[in-house]
Write an enzyme that holds these catalytic residues in place. Sequence first.
Site: not given
Length: 129
Positions: A49, A86
Amino acid sequence: MTKIPFFITSASAGFPSPAQDFAESPLDLNRYLIQHPAATFLIRVTGDSMVDAGIHDGDILVVDRAHIVTNNCVVVAVLDGEFTIKRYCQENGKIILKPANKNYQDIEVAPDRDFEIWGMVTYALHKVL
């Protein structure tokens, strides 16, 4: 602790440059990568990701808990009991965790979710081959 030779000259990633003196001095990677030893840990990445941020599956991240987390920095967080890596963003009073891969969606952290930032990612170490 192993000291690794560190060449004083740099290597061009563009056109080759003329050879310079190849004097070297030892480099302690702990001193180079870790600013706050008591507040730093390493964690291995699983998943893709964050590939567009240069963070790949299998990389080892250097994470510093002493750094002040700022908007758009990469963090290691725990969300509802699971670790995630993230970009931390605050938009319109909301916390949003953003992946760096178009195949993943942003995660809005609702106030009722169990959320904690464990630290800011300062380096990503990955194997080139």
